[in-house]
Each structure stands twice: as structure tokens, then as C-alpha cells.
Design a protein around this motif. Structure first.
Motif, PDB file in Angstrom:
ATOM      1  N   MET A   1      54.023  47.876  52.837  1.00 49.14           N
ATOM      2  CA  MET A   1      55.039  47.407  51.708  1.00 49.14           C
ATOM      3  C   MET A   1      54.849  46.880  50.275  1.00 49.14           C
ATOM      4  O   MET A   1      55.522  47.450  49.481  1.00 49.14           O
ATOM      5  N   ASN A   2      53.520  46.780  50.299  1.00 46.82           N
ATOM      6  CA  ASN A   2      53.128  45.895  48.855  1.00 46.82           C
ATOM      7  C   ASN A   2      52.843  47.108  48.537  1.00 46.82           C
ATOM      8  O   ASN A   2      52.763  46.588  47.004  1.00 46.82           O
ATOM      9  N   GLN A   3      52.848  48.008  48.640  1.00 43.19           N
ATOM     10  CA  GLN A   3      52.365  49.046  48.134  1.00 43.19           C
ATOM     11  C   GLN A   3      53.612  49.973  47.139  1.00 43.19           C
ATOM     12  O   GLN A   3      53.755  50.179  46.387  1.00 43.19           O
ATOM     13  N   ASP A   4      55.046  49.279  46.919  1.00 44.25           N
ATOM     14  CA  ASP A   4      56.060  49.770  47.552  1.00 44.25           C
ATOM     15  C   ASP A   4      56.455  48.942  45.906  1.00 44.25           C
ATOM     16  O   ASP A   4      57.454  48.937  44.827  1.00 44.25           O
ATOM     17  N   ILE A   5      55.700  47.596  45.698  1.00 42.52           N
ATOM     18  CA  ILE A   5      55.966  46.723  44.931  1.00 42.52           C
ATOM     19  C   ILE A   5      55.160  46.916  43.487  1.00 42.52           C
ATOM     20  O   ILE A   5      54.220  47.118  43.200  1.00 42.52           O
ATOM     21  N   LYS A   6      55.680  47.021  42.415  1.00 48.55           N
ATOM     22  CA  LYS A   6      55.651  47.132  41.613  1.00 48.55           C
ATOM     23  C   LYS A   6      55.359  46.486  40.676  1.00 48.55           C
ATOM     24  O   LYS A   6      56.605  44.924  39.970  1.00 48.55           O
ATOM     25  N   ILE A  49      61.809  40.918  42.674  1.00 47.22           N
ATOM     26  CA  ILE A  49      61.345  39.414  43.391  1.00 47.22           C
ATOM     27  C   ILE A  49      60.766  38.843  43.200  1.00 47.22           C
ATOM     28  O   ILE A  49      60.121  37.773  44.146  1.00 47.22           O
ATOM     29  N   GLY A  50      59.556  38.471  42.009  1.00 44.64           N
ATOM     30  CA  GLY A  50      58.763  38.130  41.772  1.00 44.64           C
ATOM     31  C   GLY A  50      58.942  37.794  40.087  1.00 44.64           C
ATOM     32  O   GLY A  50      59.139  39.166  39.149  1.00 44.64           O
ATOM     33  N   VAL A  51      57.886  36.854  39.543  1.00 41.83           N
ATOM     34  CA  VAL A  51      58.048  36.614  37.903  1.00 41.83           C
ATOM     35  C   VAL A  51      56.519  35.894  37.699  1.00 41.83           C
ATOM     36  O   VAL A  51      56.082  34.973  38.578  1.00 41.83           O
ATOM     37  N   ILE A  52      56.267  35.986  36.261  1.00 41.34           N
ATOM     38  CA  ILE A  52      55.283  35.310  36.222  1.00 41.34           C
ATOM     39  C   ILE A  52      55.006  35.688  34.167  1.00 41.34           C
ATOM     40  O   ILE A  52      54.709  36.553  33.749  1.00 41.34           O
ATOM     41  N   GLY A  53      54.579  34.642  34.101  1.00 46.04           N
ATOM     42  CA  GLY A  53      54.387  34.507  32.799  1.00 46.04           C
ATOM     43  C   GLY A  53      53.343  33.956  31.392  1.00 46.04           C
ATOM     44  O   GLY A  53      52.532  32.634  32.958  1.00 46.04           O
ATOM     45  N   MET A  54      52.415  34.009  30.925  1.00 46.55           N
ATOM     46  CA  MET A  54      51.746  32.785  30.398  1.00 46.55           C
ATOM     47  C   MET A  54      52.250  32.601  28.650  1.00 46.55           C
ATOM     48  O   MET A  54      52.862  33.606  27.973  1.00 46.55           O
ATOM     49  N   ASP A  55      52.096  31.620  28.033  1.00 47.55           N
ATOM     50  CA  ASP A  55      52.733  30.911  26.722  1.00 47.55           C
ATOM     51  C   ASP A  55      51.277  30.593  25.988  1.00 47.55           C
ATOM     52  O   ASP A  55      50.271  30.667  27.159  1.00 47.55           O
ATOM     53  N   LEU A  56      50.518  31.235  24.952  1.00 48.08           N
ATOM     54  CA  LEU A  56      49.727  31.343  24.566  1.00 48.08           C
ATOM     55  C   LEU A  56      49.202  30.759  23.747  1.00 48.08           C
ATOM     56  O   LEU A  56      50.428  30.280  22.821  1.00 48.08           O
ATOM     57  N   TYR A  57      48.086  30.026  23.361  1.00 44.01           N
ATOM     58  CA  TYR A  57      47.699  29.063  22.498  1.00 44.01           C
ATOM     59  C   TYR A  57      46.200  29.213  22.574  1.00 44.01           C
ATOM     60  O   TYR A  57      45.249  28.426  22.349  1.00 44.01           O
ATOM     61  N   ILE A  77      51.633  39.838  46.897  1.00 43.65           N
ATOM     62  CA  ILE A  77      52.360  39.673  45.677  1.00 43.65           C
ATOM     63  C   ILE A  77      51.630  38.902  43.945  1.00 43.65           C
ATOM     64  O   ILE A  77      51.578  38.688  42.607  1.00 43.65           O
ATOM     65  N   ALA A  78      51.838  37.348  45.029  1.00 42.24           N
ATOM     66  CA  ALA A  78      51.314  36.552  43.912  1.00 42.24           C
ATOM     67  C   ALA A  78      50.044  36.679  43.332  1.00 42.24           C
ATOM     68  O   ALA A  78      49.783  36.804  42.353  1.00 42.24           O
ATOM     69  N   SER A  79      49.421  36.860  43.996  1.00 42.20           N
ATOM     70  CA  SER A  79      48.159  37.573  43.779  1.00 42.20           C
ATOM     71  C   SER A  79      47.720  38.305  42.469  1.00 42.20           C
ATOM     72  O   SER A  79      46.727  38.156  41.668  1.00 42.20           O
ATOM     73  N   ARG A  80      49.082  39.270  42.887  1.00 38.61           N
ATOM     74  CA  ARG A  80      48.600  40.314  41.711  1.00 38.61           C
ATOM     75  C   ARG A  80      49.093  39.751  40.480  1.00 38.61           C
ATOM     76  O   ARG A  80      48.625  40.179  39.715  1.00 38.61           O
ATOM     77  N   LEU A  81      50.382  39.604  40.662  1.00 41.28           N
ATOM     78  CA  LEU A  81      50.660  38.469  39.655  1.00 41.28           C
ATOM     79  C   LEU A  81      50.015  37.285  38.638  1.00 41.28           C
ATOM     80  O   LEU A  81      49.618  37.910  37.668  1.00 41.28           O
ATOM     81  N   VAL A  82      49.358  37.011  39.137  1.00 46.16           N
ATOM     82  CA  VAL A  82      48.240  36.230  38.263  1.00 46.16           C
ATOM     83  C   VAL A  82      46.856  36.820  37.882  1.00 46.16           C
ATOM     84  O   VAL A  82      46.653  36.538  36.943  1.00 46.16           O
ATOM     85  N   ASP A  83      46.398  38.176  39.380  1.00 41.25           N
ATOM     86  CA  ASP A  83      45.392  38.747  38.105  1.00 41.25           C
ATOM     87  C   ASP A  83      45.996  39.922  37.370  1.00 41.25           C
ATOM     88  O   ASP A  83      45.570  39.703  35.878  1.00 41.25           O
ATOM     89  N   GLN A  84      46.654  39.598  36.821  1.00 42.85           N
ATOM     90  CA  GLN A  84      47.841  40.617  35.943  1.00 42.85           C
ATOM     91  C   GLN A  84      47.811  39.223  34.517  1.00 42.85           C
ATOM     92  O   GLN A  84      47.205  39.990  33.246  1.00 42.85           O
ATOM     93  N   VAL A  85      47.700  38.343  35.137  1.00 42.08           N
ATOM     94  CA  VAL A  85      47.970  37.377  33.457  1.00 42.08           C
ATOM     95  C   VAL A  85      46.209  36.532  32.931  1.00 42.08           C
ATOM     96  O   VAL A  85      45.869  36.960  32.056  1.00 42.08           O
ATOM     97  N   GLU A  86      45.389  36.652  34.308  1.00 38.01           N
ATOM     98  CA  GLU A  86      44.250  36.796  34.128  1.00 38.01           C
ATOM     99  C   GLU A  86      43.575  38.287  33.099  1.00 38.01           C
ATOM    100  O   GLU A  86      42.253  38.148  32.428  1.00 38.01           O
ATOM    101  N   LYS A 111      42.268  30.192  43.883  1.00 34.66           N
ATOM    102  CA  LYS A 111      42.504  30.918  42.820  1.00 34.66           C
ATOM    103  C   LYS A 111      41.243  31.127  42.014  1.00 34.66           C
ATOM    104  O   LYS A 111      41.261  31.391  41.020  1.00 34.66           O
ATOM    105  N   GLY A 112      40.322  30.335  42.168  1.00 34.58           N
ATOM    106  CA  GLY A 112      39.111  29.495  41.057  1.00 34.58           C
ATOM    107  C   GLY A 112      39.941  28.515  39.993  1.00 34.58           C
ATOM    108  O   GLY A 112      39.010  28.434  39.326  1.00 34.58           O
ATOM    109  N   PHE A 113      40.901  28.265  40.098  1.00 29.97           N
ATOM    110  CA  PHE A 113      41.846  26.593  38.905  1.00 29.97           C
ATOM    111  C   PHE A 113      41.261  25.897  39.896  1.00 29.97           C
ATOM    112  O   PHE A 113      40.700  25.098  40.599  1.00 29.97           O
TER     113      PHE A 113
END
Length: 148
Positions: A1-6, A49-57, A77-86, A111-113
């Protein structure tokens, strides 16, 4: 199922979708920029089904607005989103990522925070709307050093 998530870069046309996801999760949207420049959407066959963002400073990033619909949680899925921001933080040569959370302290610890106080924030991040009233005073602040 996770493979179907882009995980796709959010386009400005997805603004209403992103706002709906964030509001459903009780996350702030008042300061959300319409261009969604540093946002990604997790997509399951055409449904956001999910979202993540980053504000730049620069040289810092503020991870924000991370949520996954309840029925899709605990599937990585959350882990993949966090990885994208990192990945973006590394690409932009940022030194640290910050976040503020009410509910996900243990998740982000894994996640190392690390927990910090508002006094530990750089001035640019400390002056963000997220840190000044959009998020409750009871929220915790966390930081992760980005290694290149």
C-alpha cells in the motif's frame, strides 16, 4: 500500500486542499503562503492524504504543517514526508531544522529532533508567526542539526 503513495511537490493550485488537511488536523493555516513553495503532499491515487511544509529562515528551516489522515497513519508516510523536508534542507545548505508541536514530541524525538526552549531559537525563527501565538504556549519546540 505504501508503494502506491506518492510524495509530490505541492503546487499553488493545491492551496485549498492543503488548508483543508491542516484544518482537519487542528493545525494553523493563517500564515500559510499561497505559493506552497516548500510543501509536499502525500497522494494516494489522486487523494491528498498528508502534507508537510517548511518555512525558510536561512540558514534555518521551520518544519511545519505535518499531518497524515488518521486512516493512513502508521504506514511510514509521515516518515517519508519528514525525509523530503530534510532532503530539501540539505539541498538548501541549511544548518538546522526547528519545529513546534503539541502532539508529536515522541515521534520527532525518534527522528533525531531534540527538545529546546524558545530562548534557544535563532532570532529569525523566534520571530515567526508559528512561534508567536499561532501555536499554543503549551507546545514544545524541537531542533535537529542537518548534516551535509
Amino acid at each position: 500500500m505504501n508503494q502506491d503513495i506518492k510524495i509530490n511537490k505541492a503546487e499553488p493550485e493545491a492551496y485549498a486542499t492543503v488548508v483543508a488537511l491542516l484544518r482537519a488536523a487542528g493545525l494553523p493555516t493563517e500564515d500559510l503562503k499561497r505559493d506552497l513553495e516548500h510543501f509536499w503532499i502525500a497522494d494516494a491515487t489522486g487523494t491528498a492524504i498528508g502534507v508537510i511544509g517548511m518555512d525558510l529562515y536561512a540558514p534555518y528551516g521551520l518544519l511545519r504543517s505535518m499531518t497524515v489522515l488518521p486512516e493512513y497513519r502508521n504506514k511510514g508516510i509521515a516518515s517519508r514526508l519528514v525525509d523530503q523536508v530534510e532532503l530539501l534542507a540539505k539541498k538548501l545548505d541549511l544548518s538546522e531544522l526547528y519545529l513546534i508541536t503539541n502532539t508529536a514530541e515522541s515521534y520527532f524525538s525518534k527522528k533525531g529532533f531534540q527538545l529546546i526552549t524558545k530562548a534557544d531559537l535563532p532570532a529569525s525563527v523566534a520571530s515567526s508567526e508559528e512561534m508567536n501565538g499561532l501555536c499554543p504556549a503549551s507546545a514544545v519546540i524541537m531542533r535537529k542539526t542537518i548534516t551535509q
